[in-house]
Design a protein around this motif. Structure first.
Motif, PDB file in Angstrom:
ATOM      1  N   ALA A 114       0.837  -1.201   0.000  1.00 43.77           N
ATOM      2  CA  ALA A 114       0.000   0.000   0.000  1.00 43.77           C
ATOM      3  C   ALA A 114       0.872   1.252   0.000  1.00 43.77           C
ATOM      4  O   ALA A 114       0.574   2.234  -0.684  1.00 43.77           O
ATOM      5  N   ILE A 115       1.994   1.204   0.750  1.00 47.96           N
ATOM      6  CA  ILE A 115       2.904   2.359   0.746  1.00 47.96           C
ATOM      7  C   ILE A 115       3.468   2.581  -0.650  1.00 47.96           C
ATOM      8  O   ILE A 115       3.540   3.716  -1.138  1.00 47.96           O
ATOM      9  N   LYS A 116       3.844   1.482  -1.320  1.00 51.39           N
ATOM     10  CA  LYS A 116       4.388   1.620  -2.683  1.00 51.39           C
ATOM     11  C   LYS A 116       3.349   2.211  -3.621  1.00 51.39           C
ATOM     12  O   LYS A 116       3.653   3.057  -4.461  1.00 51.39           O
ATOM     13  N   VAL A 117       2.097   1.749  -3.463  1.00 54.61           N
ATOM     14  CA  VAL A 117       1.032   2.292  -4.320  1.00 54.61           C
ATOM     15  C   VAL A 117       0.869   3.780  -4.040  1.00 54.61           C
ATOM     16  O   VAL A 117       0.741   4.592  -4.955  1.00 54.61           O
ATOM     17  N   HIS A 118       0.897   4.149  -2.747  1.00 57.97           N
ATOM     18  CA  HIS A 118       0.714   5.553  -2.395  1.00 57.97           C
ATOM     19  C   HIS A 118       1.853   6.412  -2.934  1.00 57.97           C
ATOM     20  O   HIS A 118       1.631   7.516  -3.433  1.00 57.97           O
ATOM     21  N   ASN A 119       3.072   5.894  -2.863  1.00 62.58           N
ATOM     22  CA  ASN A 119       4.207   6.651  -3.416  1.00 62.58           C
ATOM     23  C   ASN A 119       4.028   6.927  -4.896  1.00 62.58           C
ATOM     24  O   ASN A 119       4.409   7.980  -5.388  1.00 62.58           O
ATOM     25  N   ARG A 120       3.471   5.960  -5.583  1.00 58.11           N
ATOM     26  CA  ARG A 120       3.364   6.086  -7.034  1.00 58.11           C
ATOM     27  C   ARG A 120       2.177   6.969  -7.438  1.00 58.11           C
ATOM     28  O   ARG A 120       2.288   7.801  -8.323  1.00 58.11           O
ATOM     29  N   PHE A 121       1.020   6.776  -6.778  1.00 52.71           N
ATOM     30  CA  PHE A 121      -0.204   7.443  -7.244  1.00 52.71           C
ATOM     31  C   PHE A 121      -0.673   8.569  -6.323  1.00 52.71           C
ATOM     32  O   PHE A 121      -1.636   9.252  -6.637  1.00 52.71           O
ATOM     33  N   ASN A 122      -0.043   8.712  -5.160  1.00 48.68           N
ATOM     34  CA  ASN A 122      -0.421   9.751  -4.204  1.00 48.68           C
ATOM     35  C   ASN A 122      -1.838   9.646  -3.682  1.00 48.68           C
ATOM     36  O   ASN A 122      -2.442  10.640  -3.276  1.00 48.68           O
ATOM     37  N   THR A 123      -2.413   8.480  -3.740  1.00 47.78           N
ATOM     38  CA  THR A 123      -3.738   8.267  -3.166  1.00 47.78           C
ATOM     39  C   THR A 123      -3.894   6.797  -2.857  1.00 47.78           C
ATOM     40  O   THR A 123      -3.161   5.969  -3.400  1.00 47.78           O
ATOM     41  N   LEU A 124      -4.853   6.497  -1.963  1.00 44.10           N
ATOM     42  CA  LEU A 124      -5.127   5.094  -1.664  1.00 44.10           C
ATOM     43  C   LEU A 124      -6.535   4.706  -2.080  1.00 44.10           C
ATOM     44  O   LEU A 124      -6.964   3.595  -1.829  1.00 44.10           O
ATOM     45  N   GLU A 125      -7.276   5.664  -2.682  1.00 41.14           N
ATOM     46  CA  GLU A 125      -8.626   5.349  -3.150  1.00 41.14           C
ATOM     47  C   GLU A 125      -8.509   4.614  -4.480  1.00 41.14           C
ATOM     48  O   GLU A 125      -7.903   5.114  -5.430  1.00 41.14           O
ATOM     49  N   GLU A 126      -9.153   3.427  -4.547  1.00 41.93           N
ATOM     50  CA  GLU A 126      -8.932   2.602  -5.731  1.00 41.93           C
ATOM     51  C   GLU A 126      -9.471   3.249  -7.007  1.00 41.93           C
ATOM     52  O   GLU A 126      -8.829   3.186  -8.056  1.00 41.93           O
ATOM     53  N   ASP A 127     -10.642   3.919  -6.903  1.00 36.20           N
ATOM     54  CA  ASP A 127     -11.203   4.498  -8.138  1.00 36.20           C
ATOM     55  C   ASP A 127     -10.311   5.608  -8.679  1.00 36.20           C
ATOM     56  O   ASP A 127     -10.134   5.728  -9.894  1.00 36.20           O
ATOM     57  N   GLU A 128      -9.694   6.400  -7.766  1.00 41.87           N
ATOM     58  CA  GLU A 128      -8.806   7.459  -8.243  1.00 41.87           C
ATOM     59  C   GLU A 128      -7.565   6.877  -8.919  1.00 41.87           C
ATOM     60  O   GLU A 128      -7.091   7.381  -9.939  1.00 41.87           O
ATOM     61  N   ILE A 129      -7.053   5.769  -8.342  1.00 41.13           N
ATOM     62  CA  ILE A 129      -5.879   5.138  -8.944  1.00 41.13           C
ATOM     63  C   ILE A 129      -6.219   4.611 -10.326  1.00 41.13           C
ATOM     64  O   ILE A 129      -5.474   4.822 -11.290  1.00 41.13           O
TER      65      ILE A 129
END
Lengths: 136, 498
Positions: A114-129
């Protein structure tokens, strides 16, 4: 109605674990936030741990430690006989120690991802990603 | 020494995984040789074990000398000896072939990657060798966790698709654990053979039924059996080449093995095929899986993603074959575990060679590839022929057994699905080969410069040699199919299945 109530009360441990499991499953399917999904996953795993722990329990039994173990001599043979009925079954609990370790490891890996995803996309909401991925 | 093979094949890679992660701090160049040595010891032990099993029959190894059902025992019979050899050999060849690719794609992370790689192989081998239902769960999670970490090292989207895999994988493993819990409630044992001995009087029990169904669904989630496959294509596509060429051939196949083990050993064929009347719906599910895998693969314009959908279809082959309930179908399913592991390995090693040179595997990137990488594409043609099922490649023989099994049990829909999927594979692979062969390479020049022969830019020899070993293996396994069936698989299936 009375029968149904009796079924629920008599097997209440199963009902609790199934309810918890479904809460976890709902969070994993229905929630949009990745960390909430991870929390759901953790609830799901814990439900199964509770299930295992509850099946080792016996009414009127005690903890599975032999009081007259090694080092005591002079007892008659009869005193040394172990009545398995008097003790709760320790095996499911021991198994769950391992399952807890597995659960912690899974949780750790999930949070790291989840941290890696946040670093890449700056959000944790799946629809925004997903929207960001589609834009590319 | 040979007495200790069942322990060695787990302990050596497990300890080397630790050693590699420590060595990584001191000297990164030592990690690769340690990993190769560890997997070579495993492969040697597995092959030795298979030879011993063929000679002497079932081997029971008591860990720490504790007798089952109290202690944990490793049971090695013909079925898992064969799968052990496949797992260890595939992992070793892929490791040797992926060194350059790992160094290119994950600079600075090679040491942790090798450690995870070896740990993953430990988990897979453990799942196959163990005779204890709970032990299997733990090793399953070791496999899965090291797999998540490796898959997430891929491109930008890898962490998200791996996280989705993690959610589903955890649900799958938890379902399996829950099923084992129900089995434990009714039998009081976790040892597979012991459970099988206690179960017969309890076959009518609802708890046993629940245990079986829950375990089965858990295993299906893990093997990406349609419609539970949604995690697989993205997770494998965005992963680093070396990780996907390890995980794609092995993890789904090992899960098929677990399913067959549940059917044959834990619940016995008597229960699964005679008392539970669910074979037919499951074969129908497999038919749907094969059709959907094939159709979804047709829709893809990316080589690696196309291959992942073919895996979904192949899982349908094996589940369907195992549930036909006759000897031919079961033989086909077990043989297909071997063949599909090799075919998928060959195809994914080609992808990793292509990725090494091209940085992309969408169909548009592949134009003119035959001229650029003739040797890699040669191996790709062998893999394609095997996946289509052209003799003498091994894919033909397992498909033949599966189709014969389908005819014998009257499941014509399954036969049609197998033939349909073969035809779709023809279209899929010849489309790729056509693009690679006829369309000019259009990197910087555009279409006007056809007469300029593209310079050859083949992958390094260290990647090509293992690739050709696998491609040769596809043909060799095909030629020696009758030996594998007569000496190994014939004994892996209980006599009660006709």
């Amino acid at each position: 109605m009375g029968d149904l109530l009796q079924i629920i009360v008599a097997k209440y441990n199963y009902w609790i674990y199934i309810t918890l499991m479904m809460i976890g499953l709902y969070a994993m399917i229905g929630k949009n936030n990745l960390v909430k999904k991870i929390v759901g996953m953790s609830i799901f795993q814990t439900a199964i741990i509770l299930f295992y722990v509850s099946i080792g329990v016996k009414k009127g039994a005690t903890i599975p430690i032999l009081e007259h173990g090694h080092g005591e001599h002079g007892h008659s043979a009869a005193a040394l006989i172990v009545h398995a009925v008097d003790y709760v079954n320790p095996l499911p609990h021991v198994l769950m120690l391992t399952a807890i370790v597995v659960g912690v490891a899974t949780l750790g890996v999930a949070l790291a991802l989840a941290i890696k995803v946040h670093n890449r996309f700056n959000t944790l909401e799946e629809d925004e990603i997903l929207a960001q991925i589609r834009e590319k | 020494m040979s007495q200790q093979y069942p322990a060695l094949l787990i302990i050596v890679p497990l300890l080397s995984a630790l050693l590699i992660s420590i060595t990584g701090w001191i000297n990164k160049r030592l990690c690769f040789p340690i990993a190769v040595a560890a997997l070579a010891v495993s492969a040697y032990s597995c092959i030795g074990l298979l030879l011993r099993v063929v000679d002497e029959g079932v081997i029971v190894y008591r860990l720490g000398g504790w007798d089952p059902p109290m202690g944990i025992a490793y049971y090695v019979d013909h079925l898992n000896a064969l799968v052990l050899v496949v797992v260890s050999v595939v992992a070793l060849i892929n490791l040797i072939g992926s060194k350059k690719s790992i160094e290119l794609e994950m600079p600075g992370k090679t040491a942790p990657f090798y450690a995870l790689y070896v740990l993953q192989v430990t988990g897979l081998l453990g799942v196959v060798v163990t005779g204890d239902a709970f032990n299997l769960y733990v090793l399953l999670e070791i496999t899965a966790l090291s797999g998540y970490a490796m898959l997430a090292m891929g491109d930008d989207r890898a962490p998200l698709s791996t996280l989705n895999y993690l959610y589903i994988g955890t649900i799958g493993a938890c379902f399996y654990l829950l099923g084992v819990g129900y089995l434990y409630i009714v039998t009081g044992s976790l040892n597979m053979v012991d459970i099988a001995n206690i179960l017969p009087p309890l076959y009518e029990s609802k708890a046993v039924l629940a245990a079986f169904i829950i375990c089965l669904v858990g295993v299906w989630l893990k093997m990406a059996f349609f419609p539970l496959h949604a995690w697989l294509p993205n997770a494998y596509t965005h992963a680093p080449s070396a990780a996907s060429s390890l995980i794609a051939p092995l993890v789904t196949k090992v899960m098929i093995y677990v399913m067959i083990r549940l059917i044959l050993t834990v619940f016995t064929p008597e229960f699964t095929f005679n008392i539970l009347a669910i074979s037919e719906p499951i074969v129908w599910l497999a038919v749907v899986a094969i059709f959907m895998g094939a159709i979804l693969a047709l829709a893809e314009r990316n080589l690696k993603k196309m291959l992942t959908y073919i895996i979904v279809a192949e899982v349908g082959y094996m589940v369907g074959g195992a549930w036909l309930g006759n000897r031919l179908g079961m033989t086909g399913a077990i043989l297909h575990i071997v063949n599909d592991a090799l075919m998928t390995l060959c195809a994914f090693m080609v992808v990793s060679n292509v990725a090494y040179k091209l940085k992309g595997y969408a169909f548009d990137d592949l134009k003119g590839l035959f001229r650029k990488m003739p040797f890699t594409m040669g191996a790709f043609v062998v893999a394609a022929l095997s996946m289509i099922g052209v003799p003498p490649t091994c894919g033909f023989f397992s498909k033949w057994y599966l189709i014969s099994g389908a005819i014998q049990s009257g499941q014509y829909a399954f036969m049609v699905a197998l033939l349909f999927s073969s035809l779709v594979n023809v279209v899929l692979f010849f489309r790729v080969i056509e693009i690679c062969f006829y369309e000019p390479f259009s990197d910087h020049h555009g279409h006007g410069h056809d007469h300029h022969a593209e310079p050859m830019a083949e992958a390094p020899v260290s990647m090509l040699v293992p690739l050709y070993v696998v491609a040769g293996g596809l043909i060799l396994v095909g030629i020696y199919t009758s030996d594998i069936v007569n000496y190994v698989i014939e004994f892996a299936i209980p006599k009660s299945i006709l």
